[in-house]
Design a protein around this motif. Structure first.
Motif, PDB file in Angstrom:
ATOM      1  N   ILE A  75      10.511  -6.088   5.012  1.00  0.00           N
ATOM      2  CA  ILE A  75       9.341  -6.874   5.412  1.00  0.00           C
ATOM      3  C   ILE A  75       9.441  -8.277   4.818  1.00  0.00           C
ATOM      4  O   ILE A  75       9.464  -8.444   3.599  1.00  0.00           O
ATOM      5  CB  ILE A  75       8.044  -6.200   4.952  1.00  0.00           C
ATOM      6  N   SER A  77       7.546 -10.878   6.536  1.00  0.00           N
ATOM      7  CA  SER A  77       6.481 -11.571   7.272  1.00  0.00           C
ATOM      8  C   SER A  77       5.484 -12.162   6.272  1.00  0.00           C
ATOM      9  O   SER A  77       5.547 -11.879   5.074  1.00  0.00           O
ATOM     10  CB  SER A  77       5.781 -10.579   8.201  1.00  0.00           C
ATOM     11  N   GLY A  79       2.282 -12.652   3.896  1.00  0.00           N
ATOM     12  CA  GLY A  79       1.622 -11.636   3.091  1.00  0.00           C
ATOM     13  C   GLY A  79       0.471 -10.913   3.748  1.00  0.00           C
ATOM     14  O   GLY A  79       0.349  -9.686   3.611  1.00  0.00           O
ATOM     15  N   HIS A  82       1.381  -7.706   5.563  1.00  0.00           N
ATOM     16  CA  HIS A  82       2.167  -6.674   4.879  1.00  0.00           C
ATOM     17  C   HIS A  82       1.512  -5.296   4.888  1.00  0.00           C
ATOM     18  O   HIS A  82       2.190  -4.282   5.057  1.00  0.00           O
ATOM     19  CB  HIS A  82       2.464  -7.097   3.442  1.00  0.00           C
ATOM     20  N   GLU A  83       0.200  -5.240   4.651  1.00  0.00           N
ATOM     21  CA  GLU A  83      -0.445  -3.932   4.543  1.00  0.00           C
ATOM     22  C   GLU A  83      -0.233  -3.106   5.808  1.00  0.00           C
ATOM     23  O   GLU A  83       0.164  -1.931   5.733  1.00  0.00           O
ATOM     24  CB  GLU A  83      -1.932  -4.079   4.257  1.00  0.00           C
ATOM     25  N   LEU A  86       3.372  -1.936   6.052  1.00  0.00           N
ATOM     26  CA  LEU A  86       3.675  -0.894   5.070  1.00  0.00           C
ATOM     27  C   LEU A  86       3.094   0.452   5.493  1.00  0.00           C
ATOM     28  O   LEU A  86       3.767   1.490   5.411  1.00  0.00           O
ATOM     29  CB  LEU A  86       3.118  -1.294   3.702  1.00  0.00           C
ATOM     30  N   CYS A  98       9.978  -4.774   0.532  1.00  0.00           N
ATOM     31  CA  CYS A  98       8.888  -5.676   0.922  1.00  0.00           C
ATOM     32  C   CYS A  98       8.946  -6.931   0.077  1.00  0.00           C
ATOM     33  O   CYS A  98       8.790  -6.870  -1.152  1.00  0.00           O
ATOM     34  CB  CYS A  98       7.541  -4.979   0.744  1.00  0.00           C
ATOM     35  N   THR A 103       0.837  -7.129  -1.124  1.00  0.00           N
ATOM     36  CA  THR A 103      -0.259  -7.597  -0.260  1.00  0.00           C
ATOM     37  C   THR A 103      -0.921  -8.756  -1.000  1.00  0.00           C
ATOM     38  O   THR A 103      -0.703  -8.939  -2.199  1.00  0.00           O
ATOM     39  CB  THR A 103      -1.306  -6.493   0.025  1.00  0.00           C
TER      40      THR A 103
END
Length: 339
Positions: A75, A77, A79, A82-83, A86, A98, A103
């Motif tokens: 990951i 991308s 922030g 991110h959640e 994930l 990540c 996050t």
């Protein structure tokens, strides 16, 4: 896994970091291939996918994770995305590297922790790449050996030549000093309990409105004190330095003692232009280590807990910037799952 044990990776985000990781997987490390790339900009995703044989382009991370040949996720991308990425990776039970932040805030990071614990096994490695830098690894080994006794103080310097005009005072903490937060926790094996931020008169060369430089002070649960000079517009290059002051000696890294050249009237060496150049080998080592561990069925390196802890310290740091006061870090007790 496909192609005789080659790990198929979906890279989420094809900006500066994501594209660099695609290059790294293609040209530098071994044992992996880029199986898919994802970006909300479909044209950019396709352009990056074209650099990797057999790579598919997507605009939806969940679709990429469900694609044939995808065994793991990287990951890169922004922030705030991110959640969701994930949690999608957890649904597919895929290992994840990540990039920081885990996050952007501790509340969402805690949701990620809880979701990973429900899986019953670790899936996340957070991209705090300094842990894979040769000099930082040597300092970690020395401190862990106990040869110099207990660490008492740590002096850190983090300098950038310049930052974009959109860079904010808050980002000095959340995008820059976050690295010192993680390195301090890792090197000292202590949590950060309090944060204080001091602000001198701003540099006249800083973008308008940016309170730069700053002196950030951490107090740890073990009684050590860490000070961080954060200077985002120093004008001359990129430097990351750290000195541990211990009971029986000191150790310093980051002085860039490479080749020194004497010329008429001058002497000296080179200063890295940015973080990509300074930590290129660390990024290579980080991704190779993640690939190797994933292929063994293991998860190593900075955990989701480390990502959560960094988010909690960042929040205290931003509050300290605003109030000018010594600010306690508000975080949960470390779960046994991450012991």
């Amino acid at each position: 896994m496909t192609q005789q044990g080659t790990l198929g990776i979906a890279v989420i985000g094809t900006g500066k970091m994501g594209a660099d990781h695609v290059r790294r997987i293609n040209d530098v490390i071994s044992g992996a291939r880029v199986a898919a790339v994802v970006d909300i900009d479909e044209a950019r995703a396709k352009a990056v996918a074209d650099t990797s044989e057999g790579c598919q382009a997507f605009t939806d991370p969940a679709a990429a994770m469900a694609a044939p040949g995808v065994d793991a996720v990287l990951i890169a991308s922004p922030g705030p995305a991110h959640e969701a990425a994930l949690l999608s990776a957890f649904e597919h039970d895929l290992p994840v590297l990540c990039e920081k932040p885990l996050t952007p805030d501790s509340e969402s990071a805690l949701r990620v922790l809880e979701a990973e614990q429900r899986l019953g096994h670790r899936r996340v490695q957070v991209g705090f790449m300094r842990r894979y830098d040769t000099e930082f690894m040597k300092l970690k080994s020395l401190l862990a050996s106990g040869e110099l006794g207990r660490p008492l103080l740590m002096h850190c310097r983090h300098r950038n030549a310049s930052v974009h005009s959109y860079f904010t005072t808050e980002m000095l903490i959340t995008d820059a000093v976050v690295h010192e937060m993680d390195q301090s926790r890792w090197l000292l094996e202590q949590e950060i309990a309090n944060v204080t931020v001091l602000k001198p008169t701003p540099n006249s060369n800083a973008p308008e409105g940016l309170a730069d430089p700053q002196l950030v002070i951490f107090e740890t649960t073990g009684g050590a004190i860490v000070n961080v000079e954060m200077f985002a517009s120093c004008g001359f290059g990129y430097q990351v330095q750290a000195e541990a002051v211990c009971e029986r000696g000191t150790a310093r890294i980051g002085d860039a003692h490479g080749m020194l050249v004497n010329r008429p009237g001058t002497w000296g060496g080179e200063i890295a232009p940015d973080f990509v150049a300074r930590f290129e080998e660390a990024y290579d080592r980080e991704v190779q280590s993640w690939v190797d561990a994933t292929k063994r069925g293991e998860v190593e390196g900075p955990s989701a807990w480390d990502g959560y802890a960094a988010a909690a310290v960042c929040e205290a740091g931003v509050r300290a910037q605003t109030t000018g006061e010594r600010t306690p870090v508000d975080m949960i007790v470390r779960p046994a799952f991450y012991a």
